[in-house]
Enzyme design. Structure first.
Site, short mmCIF file in Angstrom:
data_model
loop_
_atom_site.label_atom_id
_atom_site.label_comp_id
_atom_site.label_asym_id
_atom_site.label_seq_id
_atom_site.Cartn_x
_atom_site.Cartn_y
_atom_site.Cartn_z
N PRO A 181 -4.09 0.07 18.77
CA PRO A 181 -3.80 -0.39 17.41
C PRO A 181 -3.86 0.68 16.31
CG PRO A 181 -5.95 -1.19 18.15
CD PRO A 181 -5.30 -0.55 19.32
N HIS A 235 0.85 -1.20 0.00
CA HIS A 235 0.00 0.00 0.00
C HIS A 235 0.88 1.24 0.00
CE1 HIS A 235 -4.07 -1.70 1.36
NE2 HIS A 235 -3.31 -2.73 1.04
N TYR A 247 -8.95 5.52 7.55
CA TYR A 247 -9.08 5.84 8.99
C TYR A 247 -10.08 6.99 9.08
CZ TYR A 247 -4.79 3.16 10.01
OH TYR A 247 -3.85 2.17 10.17
N LYS A 286 1.30 -0.50 15.08
CA LYS A 286 2.72 -0.65 15.44
C LYS A 286 3.06 -1.90 16.26
CE LYS A 286 4.50 2.97 13.62
NZ LYS A 286 4.51 2.58 12.22
N TYR A 324 4.10 6.41 10.33
CA TYR A 324 3.26 5.27 9.95
C TYR A 324 4.09 4.18 9.25
CZ TYR A 324 -0.96 2.82 8.46
OH TYR A 324 -1.93 1.88 8.29
P1 FAD Z 1 1.54 -12.18 21.40
O1 FAD Z 1 1.16 -12.16 19.97
O2 FAD Z 1 0.52 -11.80 22.40
O3 FAD Z 1 2.08 -13.64 21.73
C1 FAD Z 1 2.29 -14.11 23.04
C2 FAD Z 1 2.17 -15.62 23.06
O4 FAD Z 1 2.52 -16.10 24.36
C3 FAD Z 1 0.75 -16.12 22.79
O5 FAD Z 1 0.75 -17.09 21.76
C4 FAD Z 1 0.29 -16.67 24.14
O6 FAD Z 1 -0.60 -17.78 23.99
C5 FAD Z 1 1.60 -17.10 24.76
N1 FAD Z 1 1.59 -17.13 26.23
C6 FAD Z 1 1.03 -16.22 27.06
N2 FAD Z 1 1.22 -16.57 28.33
C7 FAD Z 1 1.92 -17.74 28.31
C8 FAD Z 1 2.43 -18.59 29.33
N3 FAD Z 1 2.24 -18.30 30.63
N4 FAD Z 1 3.10 -19.69 28.96
C9 FAD Z 1 3.31 -19.97 27.66
N5 FAD Z 1 2.84 -19.19 26.64
C10 FAD Z 1 2.17 -18.09 26.98
N6 FAD Z 1 0.31 -4.64 15.36
C11 FAD Z 1 0.86 -4.19 14.19
O7 FAD Z 1 2.09 -4.14 14.09
N7 FAD Z 1 0.10 -3.80 13.12
C12 FAD Z 1 -1.25 -3.85 13.18
O8 FAD Z 1 -1.92 -3.52 12.17
C13 FAD Z 1 -1.87 -4.27 14.41
N8 FAD Z 1 -3.21 -4.35 14.51
C14 FAD Z 1 -3.77 -4.95 15.60
C15 FAD Z 1 -5.12 -5.13 15.61
C16 FAD Z 1 -5.71 -5.77 16.70
C17 FAD Z 1 -7.19 -5.94 16.68
C18 FAD Z 1 -4.91 -6.24 17.79
C19 FAD Z 1 -5.53 -6.96 18.97
C20 FAD Z 1 -3.55 -6.06 17.78
C21 FAD Z 1 -2.97 -5.42 16.70
N9 FAD Z 1 -1.59 -5.25 16.63
C22 FAD Z 1 -1.03 -4.71 15.50
C23 FAD Z 1 -0.73 -5.66 17.75
C24 FAD Z 1 -0.08 -7.04 17.56
O9 FAD Z 1 -1.07 -8.00 17.28
C25 FAD Z 1 0.70 -7.42 18.85
O10 FAD Z 1 1.51 -6.33 19.21
C26 FAD Z 1 1.57 -8.68 18.62
O11 FAD Z 1 0.78 -9.84 18.61
C27 FAD Z 1 2.64 -8.83 19.72
O12 FAD Z 1 3.35 -10.02 19.53
P2 FAD Z 1 4.00 -10.79 20.75
O13 FAD Z 1 4.69 -11.98 20.16
O14 FAD Z 1 4.79 -9.86 21.58
O15 FAD Z 1 2.79 -11.23 21.69
C1 DHB Z 2 -5.26 -3.20 10.77
C2 DHB Z 2 -5.10 -3.04 12.12
C3 DHB Z 2 -4.68 -1.81 12.59
O1 DHB Z 2 -4.50 -1.65 13.92
C4 DHB Z 2 -4.43 -0.76 11.74
O2 DHB Z 2 -4.04 0.44 12.25
C5 DHB Z 2 -4.59 -0.94 10.39
C6 DHB Z 2 -5.00 -2.18 9.90
C7 DHB Z 2 -5.73 -4.50 10.27
O3 DHB Z 2 -6.00 -5.38 11.09
O4 DHB Z 2 -5.81 -4.67 9.05
#
Ligand code: FAD
Ligand code: DHB
Length: 388
Positions: free
Chosen positions: A292, A72, A200, A296, A384
């Site tokens: 979100p 994009h 947005y 990031k 962004y």
């Molecule tokens: P997580 O993905 O939370 O992974 C942690 C893992 O640890 C999980 O699988 C969990 O099951 C496991 N775990 C937890 N506790 C334990 C335990 N005690 N023992 C063993 N395992 C355990 N980010 C972006 O960059 N761009 C986006 O567009 C964006 N949009 C988002 C939209 C939504 C709706 C949401 C909810 C989040 C969004 N994010 C976005 C954020 C992104 O999804 C998270 O920041 C990302 O998942 C972080 O990764 P992580 O590996 O740190 O943690």
């Molecule tokens: C998506 C999630 C976001 O948080 C964002 O800022 C843009 C797109 C997505 O899930 O596609």
């Protein structure tokens, strides 16, 4: 069991770290509480910065992302009945890619399993021991049996609700927090994208976001009460809300289709420092959360573990802890910039229950400045795409 690095959590942070370590000849074991099917089906992030793509490509796990991700070059800001394009590529020379997080997870799991990586699913009762010694260990239960891993390092990649951050010694810790008092209602919809680029939208009824997943699936969000329940929202009610917030009189319409997934997430900003104590390190959501709006979170998880992988490589190759000791400072520099940007985008685009009429007018004026001033549009675009 003995390994060099014990990793808790198989999200993007834990899986990518174990793969980067493997590429550097460093052994790791990943402990995950959920099943493989569950982690591969959890719908979360969608937007990848170029820097994230580069790290995934260099790690050899980017082939499907290159083939199936959608590049994009701009986003749209909608407010006051009009849409305004921010040309990311013209303003920064960079673009972003929409490729769902659960697809990144599938690619990483496949790469770990193909390399005979140790990935233990469905573990429970994870407990950390001796993290302030040079011989930390992790106790857990796997397939009904108690087990223990002795390691040189323990890395908490277990997200916001994990066990690693609470295991950090309390002294000298500082947590920074902000709750926004609202959430996002997210839906997956079987229909062609309504727009080629993300929209947005700020509206008096609340924020809304149009994103995509594939040529036949859309991802749509709208601001909601975080305590609300998906069962309170019939498909008709969801469509009425999305039409009201996103459409004006220019004829453009949100494409409707079968809604096949609904979820609500709360919005918060959170940073916990330091990200290291002795031989325990935190990465990704375990250490920090962003709302979100700035897209990031996953990008920060990836940049944290890229730093950690470099530090661990330096330790094992040259016996130096210099990079590892500098991890908190290096990671937080980027984390705080993303915290700032995510807070700013959230403040710019959402309705706040306690906003005075003056604050609402200032918010509208700020949006006009962003789309009217090349300097302000460039600042948004640089943040962004993760240009600096
Ligand atoms: P997580 O993905 O939370 O992974 C942690 C893992 O640890 C999980 O699988 C969990 O099951 C496991 N775990 C937890 N506790 C334990 C335990 N005690 N023992 C063993 N395992 C355990 N980010 C972006 O960059 N761009 C986006 O567009 C964006 N949009 C988002 C939209 C939504 C709706 C949401 C909810 C989040 C969004 N994010 C976005 C954020 C992104 O999804 C998270 O920041 C990302 O998942 C972080 O990764 P992580 O590996 O740190 O943690
Ligand atoms: C998506 C999630 C976001 O948080 C964002 O800022 C843009 C797109 C997505 O899930 O596609």
């Amino acid at each position: 069991m003995r390994t060099q690095v014990a990793i808790i959590g198989a999200g993007p942070a834990g899986l990518l770290l174990s793969h980067l370590l493997h590429l550097n000849g460093i052994e790791a074991i990943v402990l995950e509480s959920r099943t493989q099917a569950e982690i591969e089906a959890t719908i979360r992030a969608g937007v990848l910065e170029q820097g994230t793509m580069d790290i995934l490509n260099n790690a050899g796990v980017g082939a499907r992302m290159q083939a199936e991700g959608a590049l994009h070059h701009g986003i749209e800001l909608a407010f006051g009945g009009q849409r305004h394009r921010i040309d990311l590529t013209e303003l920064t020379g960079k673009a972003i890619t929409v490729y769902p997080q659960h697809e990144v997870i599938k690619d990483l799991v496949a790469a770990r399993l193909a390399a005979q990586g140790q990935l233990l699913f469905e573990v429970s009762g994870v407990q950390l021991h001796g993290v302030d010694t040079t011989t930390p260990s992790v106790a857990f239960v796997h397939r009904g049996e108690a087990a223990r891993i002795e390691a040189d390092f323990v890395i908490g990649c277990d997200g916001y609700h994990g066990v690693a951050r609470p295991a950090m010694p309390g002294q000298g810790r500082q947590d920074f927090k902000r709750d926004y008092g609202f959430g996002w209602f997210g839906v997956l919809v079987e229909s062609a994208p309504s727009s080629d680029e993300l929209i947005y939208a700020r509206h008096e009824r609340g924020f809304a976001l149009v994103s995509t997943r594939t040529p036949t699936v859309q991802r749509l969000y709208f601001q909601c009460d975080p305590a609300d329940h998906v069962d309170n929202w019939s498909d008709d009610r969801i469509w009425a809300e999305l039409h009201a917030r996103l459409e004006n009189d220019d004829g453009w319409r949100v494409n409707e289709g079968r809604i096949f997934q609904k979820n609500i997430i709360g919005m918060r900003s959170f940073v916990s420092t330091p990200m290291q104590s002795g031989r325990l390190f935190l990465a990704g959501d375990a250490a920090h959360i962003v709302p979100p709006t700035g897209a990031k979170g996953m990008n920060l998880a990836v940049s944290d573990v890229a730093l950690l992988a470099q530090g661990l490589e330096q330790f094992y190759r040259r016996g130096s802890e210099e990079r590892l000791q500098g991890y908190t400072a290096a990671a937080l520099k980027r984390v705080w910039r993303a915290e700032y940007f995510s807070w700013w985008m959230t403040s710019l685009l959402h309705t706040f229950a306690d906003a005075t009429p003056f604050q609402r007018e200032v918010q509208r004026a700020e949006l006009e400045c962003v789309v009217g001033s090349r300097a302000m549009a460039t600042a948004l675009a640089e943040n962004y795409v993760g240009a600096f």
